[in-house]
Motif scaffolding. Structure first.
Motif, PDB file in Angstrom:
ATOM      1  N   LYS A 151      38.577  31.778  39.464  1.00 38.82           N
ATOM      2  CA  LYS A 151      38.919  33.031  38.784  1.00 38.82           C
ATOM      3  C   LYS A 151      38.772  34.166  39.782  1.00 38.82           C
ATOM      4  O   LYS A 151      37.839  34.190  40.584  1.00 38.82           O
ATOM      5  CB  LYS A 151      38.014  33.272  37.582  1.00 38.82           C
ATOM      6  CG  LYS A 151      38.299  34.565  36.835  1.00 38.82           C
ATOM      7  CD  LYS A 151      39.678  34.570  36.226  1.00 38.82           C
ATOM      8  CE  LYS A 151      39.928  35.831  35.416  1.00 38.82           C
ATOM      9  NZ  LYS A 151      41.285  35.943  34.954  1.00 38.82           N
ATOM     10  N   ARG A 152      39.700  35.123  39.700  1.00 38.12           N
ATOM     11  CA  ARG A 152      39.695  36.298  40.571  1.00 38.12           C
ATOM     12  C   ARG A 152      39.877  37.536  39.713  1.00 38.12           C
ATOM     13  O   ARG A 152      40.687  37.535  38.779  1.00 38.12           O
ATOM     14  CB  ARG A 152      40.828  36.175  41.582  1.00 38.12           C
ATOM     15  CG  ARG A 152      40.969  37.345  42.487  1.00 38.12           C
ATOM     16  CD  ARG A 152      42.141  37.131  43.420  1.00 38.12           C
ATOM     17  NE  ARG A 152      42.403  38.363  44.143  1.00 38.12           N
ATOM     18  CZ  ARG A 152      43.002  38.432  45.293  1.00 38.12           C
ATOM     19  NH1 ARG A 152      43.436  37.335  45.874  1.00 38.12           N
ATOM     20  NH2 ARG A 152      43.200  39.581  45.880  1.00 38.12           N
ATOM     21  N   LYS A 153      39.123  38.599  40.021  1.00 38.38           N
ATOM     22  CA  LYS A 153      39.263  39.895  39.344  1.00 38.38           C
ATOM     23  C   LYS A 153      39.030  40.998  40.360  1.00 38.38           C
ATOM     24  O   LYS A 153      38.402  40.780  41.387  1.00 38.38           O
ATOM     25  CB  LYS A 153      38.194  40.060  38.244  1.00 38.38           C
ATOM     26  CG  LYS A 153      38.478  39.368  36.960  1.00 38.38           C
ATOM     27  CD  LYS A 153      37.468  39.823  35.913  1.00 38.38           C
ATOM     28  CE  LYS A 153      37.845  39.223  34.578  1.00 38.38           C
ATOM     29  NZ  LYS A 153      37.414  40.046  33.480  1.00 38.38           N
ATOM     30  N   ARG A 154      39.504  42.184  40.014  1.00 37.87           N
ATOM     31  CA  ARG A 154      39.204  43.360  40.828  1.00 37.87           C
ATOM     32  C   ARG A 154      37.722  43.675  40.700  1.00 37.87           C
ATOM     33  O   ARG A 154      37.130  43.509  39.637  1.00 37.87           O
ATOM     34  CB  ARG A 154      40.020  44.558  40.384  1.00 37.87           C
ATOM     35  CG  ARG A 154      41.502  44.415  40.679  1.00 37.87           C
ATOM     36  CD  ARG A 154      42.193  45.764  40.504  1.00 37.87           C
ATOM     37  NE  ARG A 154      43.563  45.703  40.926  1.00 37.87           N
ATOM     38  CZ  ARG A 154      43.969  45.817  42.193  1.00 37.87           C
ATOM     39  NH1 ARG A 154      43.085  45.992  43.141  1.00 37.87           N
ATOM     40  NH2 ARG A 154      45.237  45.764  42.499  1.00 37.87           N
ATOM     41  N   THR A 155      37.123  44.154  41.780  1.00 36.21           N
ATOM     42  CA  THR A 155      35.692  44.465  41.770  1.00 36.21           C
ATOM     43  C   THR A 155      35.401  45.714  40.938  1.00 36.21           C
ATOM     44  O   THR A 155      34.449  45.741  40.166  1.00 36.21           O
ATOM     45  CB  THR A 155      35.168  44.652  43.212  1.00 36.21           C
ATOM     46  OG1 THR A 155      35.407  43.441  43.926  1.00 36.21           O
ATOM     47  CG2 THR A 155      33.695  44.977  43.233  1.00 36.21           C
ATOM     48  N   LYS A 156      36.184  46.754  41.088  1.00 36.72           N
ATOM     49  CA  LYS A 156      36.008  48.026  40.372  1.00 36.72           C
ATOM     50  C   LYS A 156      34.595  48.579  40.556  1.00 36.72           C
ATOM     51  O   LYS A 156      33.906  48.929  39.607  1.00 36.72           O
ATOM     52  CB  LYS A 156      36.347  47.870  38.891  1.00 36.72           C
ATOM     53  CG  LYS A 156      37.801  47.520  38.637  1.00 36.72           C
ATOM     54  CD  LYS A 156      38.131  47.558  37.165  1.00 36.72           C
ATOM     55  CE  LYS A 156      39.587  47.213  36.941  1.00 36.72           C
ATOM     56  NZ  LYS A 156      39.945  47.251  35.519  1.00 36.72           N
ATOM     57  N   GLY A 157      34.159  48.655  41.808  1.00 40.67           N
ATOM     58  CA  GLY A 157      32.828  49.154  42.136  1.00 40.67           C
ATOM     59  C   GLY A 157      32.555  50.550  41.611  1.00 40.67           C
ATOM     60  O   GLY A 157      31.404  50.895  41.343  1.00 40.67           O
ATOM     61  N   HIS A 158      33.604  51.342  41.431  1.00 44.34           N
ATOM     62  CA  HIS A 158      33.425  52.708  40.923  1.00 44.34           C
ATOM     63  C   HIS A 158      32.884  52.741  39.487  1.00 44.34           C
ATOM     64  O   HIS A 158      32.399  53.765  39.033  1.00 44.34           O
ATOM     65  CB  HIS A 158      34.757  53.472  40.983  1.00 44.34           C
ATOM     66  CG  HIS A 158      35.811  52.893  40.095  1.00 44.34           C
ATOM     67  ND1 HIS A 158      36.583  51.819  40.477  1.00 44.34           N
ATOM     68  CD2 HIS A 158      36.208  53.238  38.846  1.00 44.34           C
ATOM     69  CE1 HIS A 158      37.417  51.520  39.488  1.00 44.34           C
ATOM     70  NE2 HIS A 158      37.214  52.361  38.489  1.00 44.34           N
ATOM     71  N   GLY A 204      30.264  51.144  38.506  1.00 41.20           N
ATOM     72  CA  GLY A 204      28.804  51.058  38.561  1.00 41.20           C
ATOM     73  C   GLY A 204      28.279  49.638  38.590  1.00 41.20           C
ATOM     74  O   GLY A 204      29.011  48.662  38.405  1.00 41.20           O
ATOM     75  N   VAL A 205      26.974  49.548  38.824  1.00 40.23           N
ATOM     76  CA  VAL A 205      26.306  48.262  39.019  1.00 40.23           C
ATOM     77  C   VAL A 205      26.387  47.379  37.783  1.00 40.23           C
ATOM     78  O   VAL A 205      26.710  46.195  37.882  1.00 40.23           O
ATOM     79  CB  VAL A 205      24.827  48.487  39.417  1.00 40.23           C
ATOM     80  CG1 VAL A 205      24.070  47.171  39.460  1.00 40.23           C
ATOM     81  CG2 VAL A 205      24.736  49.188  40.758  1.00 40.23           C
ATOM     82  N   ASP A 206      26.057  47.928  36.613  1.00 42.89           N
ATOM     83  CA  ASP A 206      26.041  47.099  35.404  1.00 42.89           C
ATOM     84  C   ASP A 206      27.415  46.506  35.107  1.00 42.89           C
ATOM     85  O   ASP A 206      27.526  45.330  34.761  1.00 42.89           O
ATOM     86  CB  ASP A 206      25.538  47.898  34.196  1.00 42.89           C
ATOM     87  CG  ASP A 206      24.055  48.236  34.307  1.00 42.89           C
ATOM     88  OD1 ASP A 206      23.328  47.536  35.047  1.00 42.89           O
ATOM     89  OD2 ASP A 206      23.620  49.202  33.660  1.00 42.89           O
ATOM     90  N   ALA A 207      28.450  47.315  35.260  1.00 45.02           N
ATOM     91  CA  ALA A 207      29.810  46.818  35.020  1.00 45.02           C
ATOM     92  C   ALA A 207      30.187  45.753  36.049  1.00 45.02           C
ATOM     93  O   ALA A 207      30.809  44.746  35.707  1.00 45.02           O
ATOM     94  CB  ALA A 207      30.808  47.974  35.059  1.00 45.02           C
ATOM     95  N   CYS A 208      29.776  45.959  37.295  1.00 44.27           N
ATOM     96  CA  CYS A 208      30.082  44.980  38.351  1.00 44.27           C
ATOM     97  C   CYS A 208      29.369  43.660  38.070  1.00 44.27           C
ATOM     98  O   CYS A 208      29.973  42.592  38.196  1.00 44.27           O
ATOM     99  CB  CYS A 208      29.678  45.535  39.705  1.00 44.27           C
ATOM    100  SG  CYS A 208      30.156  44.472  41.083  1.00 44.27           S
ATOM    101  N   LEU A 209      28.106  43.718  37.681  1.00 44.80           N
ATOM    102  CA  LEU A 209      27.369  42.495  37.364  1.00 44.80           C
ATOM    103  C   LEU A 209      27.987  41.760  36.183  1.00 44.80           C
ATOM    104  O   LEU A 209      28.080  40.531  36.186  1.00 44.80           O
ATOM    105  CB  LEU A 209      25.896  42.812  37.096  1.00 44.80           C
ATOM    106  CG  LEU A 209      25.094  43.265  38.312  1.00 44.80           C
ATOM    107  CD1 LEU A 209      23.702  43.720  37.885  1.00 44.80           C
ATOM    108  CD2 LEU A 209      25.009  42.166  39.353  1.00 44.80           C
ATOM    109  N   ALA A 210      28.443  42.509  35.181  1.00 41.97           N
ATOM    110  CA  ALA A 210      29.094  41.887  34.020  1.00 41.97           C
ATOM    111  C   ALA A 210      30.399  41.205  34.446  1.00 41.97           C
ATOM    112  O   ALA A 210      30.719  40.111  33.975  1.00 41.97           O
ATOM    113  CB  ALA A 210      29.350  42.925  32.934  1.00 41.97           C
TER     114      ALA A 210
END
Length: 89
Positions: free
Chosen positions: A35-42, A44-50
């Motif tokens: 599976k591949r998805k965009r990181t979307k680091g902008h 935040g951390v909680d969203a990235c971990l999810a």
């Protein structure tokens, strides 16, 4: 090959600045699920971990495996790592 009678299964996880990807492999490193998805680091951390958890779960589902079925995991990250602090710099 097996790990105490259990088949060996690996996960490779690539965490990049723009995308993240998880691939599950068998003992001969043939892909079983990915599976591949965009990181979307902008976001935040909680969203990235999810997102990381969702990517891993999807790859495991595609491989028809559970986390307990995984022998080990390798992670690539987008920068140097502070191992003592447990963070990517």
């Amino acid at each position: 090959m097996s790990d105490g009678g259990k088949p060996i299964r690996w996960v490779g996880f690539d965490l990049g600045g723009t995308k993240m990807m998880a691939t599950v492999f068998d003992e001969k490193f043939r892909p079983l699920g990915s599976k591949r998805k965009r990181t979307k680091g902008h976001e935040g951390v909680d969203a990235c971990l999810a997102r990381m958890k969702a990517v891993l779960r999807h790859a495991l589902d595609e491989a028809k495996l559970e986390p307990a079925d995984i022998t080990g995991m390798g992670i690539g990250c987008p920068g140097p790592v502070d191992f003592d602090g447990g963070v990517v710099l």
